[in-house]
Design an enzyme around this catalytic site. Structure first.
Site, PDB file in Angstrom:
ATOM      1  N   ASP A  49       3.939  -7.750   9.992  1.00 41.31           N
ATOM      2  CA  ASP A  49       4.933  -7.490  11.047  1.00 41.31           C
ATOM      3  C   ASP A  49       4.788  -8.490  12.189  1.00 41.31           C
ATOM      4  O   ASP A  49       5.779  -8.947  12.760  1.00 41.31           O
ATOM      5  CB  ASP A  49       4.779  -6.066  11.589  1.00 41.31           C
ATOM      6  CG  ASP A  49       5.330  -5.024  10.626  1.00 41.31           C
ATOM      7  OD1 ASP A  49       6.108  -5.397   9.734  1.00 41.31           O
ATOM      8  OD2 ASP A  49       4.959  -3.841  10.762  1.00 41.31           O
ATOM      9  N   ASP A  57      -0.413  -4.780  12.391  1.00 39.86           N
ATOM     10  CA  ASP A  57       0.095  -5.146  11.065  1.00 39.86           C
ATOM     11  C   ASP A  57       0.361  -6.656  11.043  1.00 39.86           C
ATOM     12  O   ASP A  57       1.269  -7.155  11.718  1.00 39.86           O
ATOM     13  CB  ASP A  57       1.387  -4.369  10.778  1.00 39.86           C
ATOM     14  CG  ASP A  57       1.817  -4.547   9.334  1.00 39.86           C
ATOM     15  OD1 ASP A  57       1.949  -3.549   8.626  1.00 39.86           O
ATOM     16  OD2 ASP A  57       2.017  -5.715   8.911  1.00 39.86           O
ATOM     17  N   ARG A 111       0.844  -1.199   0.000  1.00 35.61           N
ATOM     18  CA  ARG A 111       0.000   0.000   0.000  1.00 35.61           C
ATOM     19  C   ARG A 111       0.866   1.231   0.000  1.00 35.61           C
ATOM     20  O   ARG A 111       1.734   1.374   0.870  1.00 35.61           O
ATOM     21  CB  ARG A 111      -0.863   0.026   1.263  1.00 35.61           C
ATOM     22  CG  ARG A 111      -1.965  -0.965   1.245  1.00 35.61           C
ATOM     23  CD  ARG A 111      -2.938  -0.684   2.338  1.00 35.61           C
ATOM     24  NE  ARG A 111      -2.345  -0.715   3.672  1.00 35.61           N
ATOM     25  CZ  ARG A 111      -2.997  -0.430   4.765  1.00 35.61           C
ATOM     26  NH1 ARG A 111      -4.244  -0.045   4.696  1.00 35.61           N
ATOM     27  NH2 ARG A 111      -2.425  -0.511   5.931  1.00 35.61           N
TER      28      ARG A 111
HETATM   29  N1  URA Z   1      -2.978  -4.610   7.023  1.00 35.96           N
HETATM   30  C1  URA Z   1      -2.650  -5.068   8.254  1.00 35.96           C
HETATM   31  O1  URA Z   1      -1.737  -5.847   8.413  1.00 35.96           O
HETATM   32  N2  URA Z   1      -3.389  -4.615   9.296  1.00 35.96           N
HETATM   33  C2  URA Z   1      -4.401  -3.750   9.153  1.00 35.96           C
HETATM   34  O2  URA Z   1      -5.024  -3.397  10.147  1.00 35.96           O
HETATM   35  C3  URA Z   1      -4.713  -3.300   7.856  1.00 35.96           C
HETATM   36  C4  URA Z   1      -3.987  -3.737   6.808  1.00 35.96           C
END
Ligand code: URA
Length: 209
Positions: free
Chosen positions: A203, A200, A104
């Site tokens: 992560d 995330d 993104r």
């Molecule tokens: N991607 C993620 O890893 N977490 C989110 O909250 C939104 C997109």
């Protein structure tokens, strides 16, 4: 939200709660993602095509059923979707796996494609797109569009948590694609993260923060 299937079984709710908890580490997070995907796949594959044929039990003839899993394609969206692949392959071991890499743009939140390697999707009976977080929906819709351009006729999206904004994108751009998810959360924040969400997913899977 006609295209949305929320699979909120108690087992899934229990496991997802542990994943949401910020103190859950990557090992447990990865294991839980695998386990929940296995449970989600049970529902997401419900309408998968089966062949019928005659078999003989020790007592008599009966009708048998088979899934031609060589005709199934699984497409994780990199990188967090990778955490869902193994569960699907446990259930459908002969499925082919394609990869779509989309990140993104932090400013626009729009998808930027950096990798795409796909098997033949034209002859697939089902193409399962995997991404744990259906947030803005931009990456998911982008992946579905690529697959449709390449001839995929039956695309199914599987996520762990969906935001209403992402579900809406699917309704607008690919209303024929069913979404299977463990939870529909409240909303996105200004950075496109799902609230309450789990942070995330990439992560947390790969300890990159
Ligand atoms: N991607 C993620 O890893 N977490 C989110 O909250 C939104 C997109």
């Amino acid at each position: 939200m006609n295209n949305l299937n929320i699979v909120d079984h108690p087992l899934i709710k229990h496991k997802l709660t542990i994943m949401r908890n910020k103190s859950t580490g990557p090992k447990e997070f990865r294991e839980l993602l695998r386990e929940i995907t296995f449970l989600l796949a049970y529902e997401a594959t419900r309408k998968i095509e089966t062949l019928q044929f005659e078999i003989e039990t020790p007592l008599e003839k009966t009708t048998g059923y088979a899934i031609e899993d060589k005709k199934v394609v699984v497409v994780p969206i990199l990188r967090a979707g990778l955490g869902m692949v193994d569960s699907i392959l446990e259930l459908l071991p002969n499925a082919s796996v394609g990869h779509i890499g989309v990140y993104r743009d932090p400013q626009t939140l729009r998808p930027v494609e950096y990798y795409c390697k796909l098997p033949n999707v034209r002859d697939a009976t089902a193409v399962f797109v995997l991404d744990p977080m259906l947030a803005t929906g931009f990456s998911g819709v982008h992946a579905v569009k690529i697959l449709k351009e390449k001839g995929a006729a039956n695309v199914i999206f599987v996520s762990l948590i969906a935001a209403p904004e992402g579900v809406r994108q699917f309704e607008i751009h690919c209303p024929d694609v069913p979404i299977y998810t463990a939870a529909l959360d409240r909303q996105l924040n200004e950075h496109g993260y799902i609230l309450p969400g789990l942070g995330d997913a990439g992560d947390r899977l790969y300890r990159t923060k």
